[in-house]
Scaffold this motif. Sequence first.
Motif, PDB file in Angstrom:
ATOM      1  N   THR A  95     -15.397  -0.249  -3.183  1.00 21.80           N
ATOM      2  CA  THR A  95     -14.794  -1.446  -3.735  1.00 21.80           C
ATOM      3  C   THR A  95     -13.292  -1.230  -3.867  1.00 21.80           C
ATOM      4  OG1 THR A  95     -15.218  -0.615  -5.959  1.00 21.80           O
ATOM      5  CG2 THR A  95     -16.886  -2.054  -5.000  1.00 21.80           C
ATOM      6  N   GLU A  96     -12.569  -2.283  -4.170  1.00 21.34           N
ATOM      7  CA  GLU A  96     -11.119  -2.179  -4.289  1.00 21.34           C
ATOM      8  C   GLU A  96     -10.734  -1.180  -5.375  1.00 21.34           C
ATOM      9  OE1 GLU A  96     -12.737  -5.107  -4.550  1.00 21.34           O
ATOM     10  OE2 GLU A  96     -11.957  -6.503  -3.032  1.00 21.34           O
ATOM     11  N   PHE A  97      -9.711  -0.392  -5.098  1.00 22.05           N
ATOM     12  CA  PHE A  97      -9.180   0.505  -6.117  1.00 22.05           C
ATOM     13  C   PHE A  97      -7.688   0.687  -5.897  1.00 22.05           C
ATOM     14  CE2 PHE A  97     -10.138   3.210  -2.547  1.00 22.05           C
ATOM     15  CZ  PHE A  97      -9.242   4.273  -2.584  1.00 22.05           C
ATOM     16  N   GLY A  98      -7.003   1.128  -6.941  1.00 23.26           N
ATOM     17  CA  GLY A  98      -5.572   1.353  -6.862  1.00 23.26           C
ATOM     18  C   GLY A  98      -5.221   2.730  -7.361  1.00 23.26           C
ATOM     19  N   GLU A  99      -4.153   3.283  -6.821  1.00 23.33           N
ATOM     20  CA  GLU A  99      -3.695   4.586  -7.282  1.00 23.33           C
ATOM     21  C   GLU A  99      -2.188   4.701  -7.128  1.00 23.33           C
ATOM     22  OE1 GLU A  99      -5.743   7.540  -5.020  1.00 23.33           O
ATOM     23  OE2 GLU A  99      -4.688   7.115  -3.159  1.00 23.33           O
ATOM     24  N   VAL A 100      -1.626   5.565  -7.948  1.00 19.91           N
ATOM     25  CA  VAL A 100      -0.227   5.953  -7.825  1.00 19.91           C
ATOM     26  C   VAL A 100      -0.198   7.309  -7.136  1.00 19.91           C
ATOM     27  CG1 VAL A 100       1.844   6.665  -9.080  1.00 19.91           C
ATOM     28  CG2 VAL A 100       0.573   4.630  -9.801  1.00 19.91           C
ATOM     29  N   ALA A 101       0.523   7.372  -6.032  1.00 19.31           N
ATOM     30  CA  ALA A 101       0.651   8.619  -5.273  1.00 19.31           C
ATOM     31  C   ALA A 101       2.055   9.165  -5.497  1.00 19.31           C
ATOM     32  CB  ALA A 101       0.400   8.369  -3.786  1.00 19.31           C
ATOM     33  N   GLY A 102       2.129  10.316  -6.171  1.00 21.46           N
ATOM     34  CA  GLY A 102       3.420  10.952  -6.360  1.00 21.46           C
ATOM     35  C   GLY A 102       3.952  11.493  -5.044  1.00 21.46           C
ATOM     36  N   VAL A 103       5.173  11.994  -5.071  1.00 19.20           N
ATOM     37  CA  VAL A 103       5.757  12.560  -3.854  1.00 19.20           C
ATOM     38  C   VAL A 103       4.830  13.649  -3.325  1.00 19.20           C
ATOM     39  CG1 VAL A 103       7.724  13.790  -2.883  1.00 19.20           C
ATOM     40  CG2 VAL A 103       8.082  12.062  -4.653  1.00 19.20           C
ATOM     41  N   GLY A 104       4.491  13.562  -2.041  1.00 21.67           N
ATOM     42  CA  GLY A 104       3.583  14.535  -1.436  1.00 21.67           C
ATOM     43  C   GLY A 104       4.350  15.698  -0.835  1.00 21.67           C
ATOM     44  N   PRO A 105       4.141  16.909  -1.323  1.00 24.36           N
ATOM     45  CA  PRO A 105       4.900  18.046  -0.792  1.00 24.36           C
ATOM     46  C   PRO A 105       4.517  18.428   0.633  1.00 24.36           C
ATOM     47  CG  PRO A 105       4.032  18.518  -2.993  1.00 24.36           C
ATOM     48  CD  PRO A 105       3.357  17.269  -2.497  1.00 24.36           C
ATOM     49  N   GLN A 106       3.285  18.122   1.047  1.00 21.47           N
ATOM     50  CA  GLN A 106       2.777  18.601   2.327  1.00 21.47           C
ATOM     51  C   GLN A 106       2.320  17.443   3.218  1.00 21.47           C
ATOM     52  OE1 GLN A 106       3.102  21.767   2.927  1.00 21.47           O
ATOM     53  NE2 GLN A 106       3.612  22.399   0.845  1.00 21.47           N
ATOM     54  N   LEU A 107       2.017  17.788   4.456  1.00 22.09           N
ATOM     55  CA  LEU A 107       1.415  16.846   5.386  1.00 22.09           C
ATOM     56  C   LEU A 107       0.128  16.289   4.775  1.00 22.09           C
ATOM     57  CD1 LEU A 107       1.401  15.819   8.461  1.00 22.09           C
ATOM     58  CD2 LEU A 107      -0.192  17.707   8.842  1.00 22.09           C
ATOM     59  N   SER A 108      -0.061  14.965   4.870  1.00 23.09           N
ATOM     60  CA  SER A 108      -1.271  14.359   4.322  1.00 23.09           C
ATOM     61  C   SER A 108      -2.074  13.717   5.440  1.00 23.09           C
ATOM     62  CB  SER A 108      -0.917  13.310   3.254  1.00 23.09           C
ATOM     63  OG  SER A 108      -0.151  12.260   3.815  1.00 23.09           O
ATOM     64  N   ALA A 109      -3.387  13.746   5.292  1.00 19.04           N
ATOM     65  CA  ALA A 109      -4.297  13.151   6.271  1.00 19.04           C
ATOM     66  C   ALA A 109      -5.061  12.013   5.611  1.00 19.04           C
ATOM     67  CB  ALA A 109      -5.263  14.194   6.804  1.00 19.04           C
ATOM     68  N   HIS A 110      -5.215  10.903   6.341  1.00 20.09           N
ATOM     69  CA  HIS A 110      -5.905   9.729   5.822  1.00 20.09           C
ATOM     70  C   HIS A 110      -6.949   9.302   6.851  1.00 20.09           C
ATOM     71  CE1 HIS A 110      -2.644   9.329   2.846  1.00 20.09           C
ATOM     72  NE2 HIS A 110      -1.861   9.697   3.849  1.00 20.09           N
ATOM     73  N   LYS A 111      -8.224   9.402   6.479  1.00 22.89           N
ATOM     74  CA  LYS A 111      -9.297   9.045   7.392  1.00 22.89           C
ATOM     75  C   LYS A 111      -9.570   7.555   7.313  1.00 22.89           C
ATOM     76  CE  LYS A 111     -14.030  10.191   8.749  1.00 22.89           C
ATOM     77  NZ  LYS A 111     -15.250  10.974   8.413  1.00 22.89           N
ATOM     78  N   LEU A 112      -9.440   6.878   8.451  1.00 25.47           N
ATOM     79  CA  LEU A 112      -9.696   5.447   8.541  1.00 25.47           C
ATOM     80  C   LEU A 112     -10.975   5.237   9.339  1.00 25.47           C
ATOM     81  CD1 LEU A 112      -6.100   4.258   9.531  1.00 25.47           C
ATOM     82  CD2 LEU A 112      -7.001   4.712   7.243  1.00 25.47           C
ATOM     83  N   GLU A 113     -11.868   4.427   8.819  1.00 21.07           N
ATOM     84  CA  GLU A 113     -13.104   4.130   9.539  1.00 21.07           C
ATOM     85  C   GLU A 113     -13.603   2.752   9.143  1.00 21.07           C
ATOM     86  OE1 GLU A 113     -16.174   6.919   8.593  1.00 21.07           O
ATOM     87  OE2 GLU A 113     -15.513   7.127   6.523  1.00 21.07           O
ATOM     88  N   GLY A 114     -14.417   2.166  10.024  1.00 14.02           N
ATOM     89  CA  GLY A 114     -14.927   0.838   9.750  1.00 14.02           C
ATOM     90  C   GLY A 114     -13.796  -0.158   9.594  1.00 14.02           C
ATOM     91  N   ALA A 115     -13.965  -1.081   8.653  1.00  9.72           N
ATOM     92  CA  ALA A 115     -12.934  -2.072   8.355  1.00  9.72           C
ATOM     93  C   ALA A 115     -12.280  -1.729   7.027  1.00  9.72           C
ATOM     94  CB  ALA A 115     -13.546  -3.471   8.300  1.00  9.72           C
ATOM     95  N   GLY A 116     -10.989  -1.958   6.940  1.00  6.76           N
ATOM     96  CA  GLY A 116     -10.295  -1.642   5.703  1.00  6.76           C
ATOM     97  C   GLY A 116      -8.999  -2.395   5.567  1.00  6.76           C
ATOM     98  N   ARG A 117      -8.451  -2.327   4.359  1.00  8.40           N
ATOM     99  CA  ARG A 117      -7.187  -2.995   4.050  1.00  8.40           C
ATOM    100  C   ARG A 117      -6.458  -2.167   2.996  1.00  8.40           C
ATOM    101  NH1 ARG A 117      -7.570  -9.189   2.585  1.00  8.40           N
ATOM    102  NH2 ARG A 117      -7.570  -9.269   4.865  1.00  8.40           N
ATOM    103  N   VAL A 118      -5.152  -2.015   3.190  1.00  6.49           N
ATOM    104  CA  VAL A 118      -4.303  -1.330   2.231  1.00  6.49           C
ATOM    105  C   VAL A 118      -3.069  -2.179   1.997  1.00  6.49           C
ATOM    106  CG1 VAL A 118      -2.891   0.714   1.761  1.00  6.49           C
ATOM    107  CG2 VAL A 118      -5.096   0.976   2.904  1.00  6.49           C
TER     108      VAL A 118
END
Length: 266
Positions: free
Chosen positions: A71-94
Amino acid sequence: MTGPRRDTRGIVDPRALLSRVRFRRREPAAPLRPYLEHYWLIDWDLAEPYAAHVVPHPSVNLVFQRYGGRTEFGEVAGVGPQLSAHKLEGAGRVCGVQFRPGGFRPFAPSRPVSAWTGRNVAHTEVFPGTGDAPAAVLGPDDEDARVAALDAFLLAAGPRPDPQADLAMELVERLRTDRTVGRVAGFARDAGLSVRALQRLFAAYVGVGPKWVILRYRFHEALERAGSEREIDWAGLAAELGYSDQAHLVRDFTATIGVPPTACPR
């Protein structure tokens, strides 16, 4: 601010990502523009999963998401020190908000921005009483309505005027645009600050130190050039970006991405 930037800095293999998702940047409401880089909107519907890799900017992001059956959720992402990976699958919205480095603290003044560095926390931890925001932002199919919902959320949250935030944003913009800045001591002196005062300002308002910011902006340019130019003079680029030599650039690149610059997709 003249509108959202159009580069792909920070995205590893942007062509592969942009061939799979619909990605847009949108401008926030006028009162928010001094504090925000832009809004970023992504929608996808994939037959096969895809992992997107990003080298984060020295920015805090507020992100509302719906994907992977969640379900819909929200988050605050602080400055990321390292390379980040984001897995996308199916249908989505950001629907995301990228704050200018130094621009997040006026919306959340109770803690230094370094408190969020390297962390992703529920948006309600930073903005209490906003549990219905993800549905309000992500629900509309109309893109303008989503942007309006982001505007409404942030205008309700602040910002609170803060001269120190203004100073931090000004100094980071200088680091982003002035390639001649190489040493923190000289930069602090030019800003009329001691090195320690500059470091305290960055910890409180940016979340990372000034040296880190200098190196990250250099790296973003090297990454963009590696992915877009067929013939690159790496020794010349290293000198242009302020590295002491080509070996330092290649070492920094390989440590961050996991492959040398010559292995980047073009």
